[in-house]
Scaffold this motif. Structure first.
Motif, short mmCIF file in Angstrom:
data_model
loop_
_atom_site.label_atom_id
_atom_site.label_comp_id
_atom_site.label_asym_id
_atom_site.label_seq_id
_atom_site.Cartn_x
_atom_site.Cartn_y
_atom_site.Cartn_z
N LYS A 240 -10.27 -6.07 -1.40
CA LYS A 240 -9.16 -5.84 -2.31
C LYS A 240 -8.33 -4.69 -1.77
O LYS A 240 -8.86 -3.64 -1.42
CB LYS A 240 -9.68 -5.51 -3.71
N VAL A 241 -7.03 -4.91 -1.66
CA VAL A 241 -6.10 -3.89 -1.15
C VAL A 241 -5.06 -3.63 -2.23
O VAL A 241 -4.62 -4.55 -2.93
CB VAL A 241 -5.42 -4.36 0.16
N VAL A 242 -4.66 -2.37 -2.37
CA VAL A 242 -3.61 -2.01 -3.32
C VAL A 242 -2.51 -1.29 -2.57
O VAL A 242 -2.74 -0.28 -1.91
CB VAL A 242 -4.15 -1.11 -4.45
N ILE A 243 -1.29 -1.82 -2.63
CA ILE A 243 -0.11 -1.16 -2.06
C ILE A 243 0.83 -0.89 -3.22
O ILE A 243 1.18 -1.79 -3.97
CB ILE A 243 0.57 -2.02 -0.99
N GLY A 244 1.29 0.36 -3.33
CA GLY A 244 1.99 0.76 -4.54
C GLY A 244 0.96 0.70 -5.66
O GLY A 244 -0.07 1.35 -5.60
N SER A 362 1.24 0.43 15.30
CA SER A 362 -0.03 0.69 15.98
C SER A 362 -1.08 0.85 14.89
O SER A 362 -1.03 1.79 14.10
CB SER A 362 0.04 1.96 16.83
N ALA A 363 -2.02 -0.11 14.84
CA ALA A 363 -3.09 -0.02 13.83
C ALA A 363 -4.00 1.16 14.11
O ALA A 363 -4.61 1.72 13.19
CB ALA A 363 -3.90 -1.32 13.83
N PHE A 369 3.39 2.51 9.83
CA PHE A 369 2.64 1.88 8.73
C PHE A 369 3.46 1.76 7.44
O PHE A 369 3.37 0.76 6.73
CB PHE A 369 1.34 2.62 8.47
N PRO A 370 4.26 2.80 7.08
CA PRO A 370 5.03 2.68 5.84
C PRO A 370 5.93 1.45 5.82
O PRO A 370 6.00 0.75 4.81
CB PRO A 370 5.86 3.98 5.81
N GLU A 371 6.60 1.16 6.94
CA GLU A 371 7.47 -0.02 6.99
C GLU A 371 6.66 -1.31 6.84
O GLU A 371 7.06 -2.23 6.13
CB GLU A 371 8.26 -0.05 8.30
N MET A 372 5.51 -1.38 7.50
CA MET A 372 4.67 -2.56 7.41
C MET A 372 4.16 -2.76 5.98
O MET A 372 4.19 -3.88 5.44
CB MET A 372 3.48 -2.47 8.37
N LYS A 373 3.70 -1.66 5.35
CA LYS A 373 3.15 -1.77 4.01
C LYS A 373 4.23 -2.18 3.00
O LYS A 373 3.96 -2.98 2.09
CB LYS A 373 2.50 -0.45 3.60
N LYS A 374 5.44 -1.67 3.19
CA LYS A 374 6.55 -2.07 2.31
C LYS A 374 6.85 -3.55 2.50
O LYS A 374 7.12 -4.28 1.53
CB LYS A 374 7.79 -1.23 2.63
N GLU A 401 1.36 8.87 -0.18
CA GLU A 401 1.64 10.25 0.21
C GLU A 401 0.91 10.64 1.49
O GLU A 401 1.44 11.33 2.36
CB GLU A 401 1.25 11.22 -0.92
N GLU A 402 -0.36 10.21 1.61
CA GLU A 402 -1.12 10.51 2.83
C GLU A 402 -0.40 9.94 4.04
O GLU A 402 -0.33 10.55 5.09
CB GLU A 402 -2.54 9.93 2.72
N GLU A 403 0.13 8.71 3.90
CA GLU A 403 0.81 8.03 5.00
C GLU A 403 2.05 8.81 5.43
O GLU A 403 2.33 9.01 6.59
CB GLU A 403 1.21 6.63 4.53
N VAL A 404 2.81 9.27 4.42
CA VAL A 404 4.05 10.01 4.71
C VAL A 404 3.73 11.33 5.39
O VAL A 404 4.38 11.74 6.35
CB VAL A 404 4.83 10.24 3.39
#
Length: 406
Positions: A240-244, A362-363, A369-374, A401-404
């Motif tokens: 299970k993944v949660v984005i936003g 790059s994984a 990553f922010p662009e991919m997750k969006k 926030e961690e990603e940013v």
């Protein structure tokens, strides 16, 4: 049948053909991949043998002179294994082993051996064992005299039944048993899929060793096994993944490969059901690999074969941190220098003009990553509201926030 033990590295030679359907450049690519397969299986490649033929020899795959050259070399160097890049017919396999007096493998057999080593769960082991027996059945005449030692005496064998016929019967019975076992497991897995609720299902697909498991770990913050070898993971993993604040299910699937044995496609049908029943496919590509275009085509062919080619898809070009190209001076006299490509430059390439949403990442380093997750969020959200428009207001996208901060 299936063995799951550590292999000691053994010396091997590779054999491939340049034909009217396979150019020299293409053969080099395939042989590079075959060497990586051999390394993954537990062999070190001592030498490569290639020959130009209109088509493979029906008796020995290569010509008589080339076969004698290979035979002399393996005797001198004490090589124990000869690996052919294409699938050998039962008669070719039998003739080659008789002439060379060493272990002869083809590409299919090699891949099956890797799958046998990598299978961890009972389900994966059952699938691999079925594929092995399906491969073995037409090749019994060059194998052992008995698959399962039969006791002599009255009542132990049917009238006029030879040893090879007994072995064939044993294998057919085993294949039937394994298929029945898989049907039971498939039913259980189908029930599990139905019980996963109303969350959108996404699946990572791609060529083997493109970084799917690494991406799975990064997105789901889990610890899926990842290694720089082919087919590092065989077992389907769902997280299970949660984005936003939008949850969805992400599945890591077995990697695809060129010339994937038909036996494996058949026996791994249930694993591929995760792909077939996904709402969204995330096609991961190793952009640093010189043959990544061929890899994309191979994956698309298999997706078409399992009737999953018309699903919504996101193209994720991975390993941009590992990519560089050789930049030549204008006069072409000075030695070239290796240069990396910026994200803005990637977005101007032909890959970015795909009919699917496309992102370069790059994984490993989590670059972009922010662009991919969006992008994933937008696609999952679109699918979600098309099904459940009443709870659209429950979800909104916000950056991690961690990603940013990274």
């Amino acid at each position: 049948m299936i063995e799951n033990k550590e292999h000691q590295y053994e010396k091997a030679v590779l054999v491939g053909l340049i034909t009217q359907n396979q150019s020299e450049d293409k053969l080099i690519e395939y042989m590079d991949e075959l060497e990586f397969l051999a390394f993954t299986a537990g062999a070190t490649v001592d030498k490569r043998f290639t020959q130009r033929l209109t088509q493979p020899d029906s008796k020995t795959f290569v010509g008589k002179g080339k076969m004698e050259e290979i035979r002399d070399y393996i005797k001198e160097q004490k090589i124990g294994t000869v690996i052919f890049d294409d699938e050998l017919s039962p008669s070719q396999l039998k003739n080659l082993e008789r002439e060379m007096e060493v272990k002869v493998l083809d590409r299919t057999n090699l891949i099956l051996d890797i799958f046998a080593q990598r299978a961890q769960t009972s389900y994966a082991r059952t699938q691999v064992e079925l594929a092995q027996y399906q491969y073995l059945l037409p090749r019994l005449s060059r194998m052992w005299s008995h698959l399962d030692k039969q006791k002599g005496g009255i009542g132990m064998r049917g009238p006029g039944e030879t040893e090879i016929e007994t072995d064939r019967r044993i294998i057919r019975d085993r294949i039937t048993l394994l298929k029945d076992k898989l049907k039971v497991i498939d039913k259980q897995m189908g029930t599990q899929r139905n019980n996963r609720g109303k969350m959108v299902r996404t699946a990572l697909v791609g060529y083997t060793n493109v970084g799917k498991s690494t991406l799975m770990n990064a997105l789901s913050k889990s610890d899926v096994f990842a290694e720089n070898k082919l087919f590092a993971t065989l077992d389907t993993t769902v997280r299970k993944v949660v984005i936003g604040n939008l949850p969805f299910l992400l599945t890591d699937t077995v990697g695809f490969i060129r010339k994937l044995p038909t036996q494996l496609v058949e026996s791994f049908k249930s694993t591929l059901d995760e792909v077939r029943e996904a709402d969204l496919l995330i096609h991961v590509v190793d952009i640093s690999h010189e043959s990544f275009e061929d890899h994309i085509n191979s994956v698309n062919e298999i997706l078409q074969e399992i009737d999953a080619h018309q699903k919504p898809m996101i193209m994720v070009f991975n390993k941009i941190d590992d990519f560089s190209y050789e930049k030549k001076d204008e006069d072409d006299l000075m030695p070239g220098s290796h240069k990396n490509i910026s994200l803005e430059e990637w977005k101007k390439t032909w890959m970015a003009k795909s009919k699917f949403p496309t992102v370069f990442i790059s994984a490993l380093t989590k670059e972009n990553f922010p662009e991919m997750k969006k992008m994933i969020y937008d696609e999952v959200h679109r699918i979600h509201i098309s099904r459940f428009p009443y709870n659209d207001l429950l979800f909104e996208y916000f950056e991690d926030e961690e990603e940013v901060n990274e």
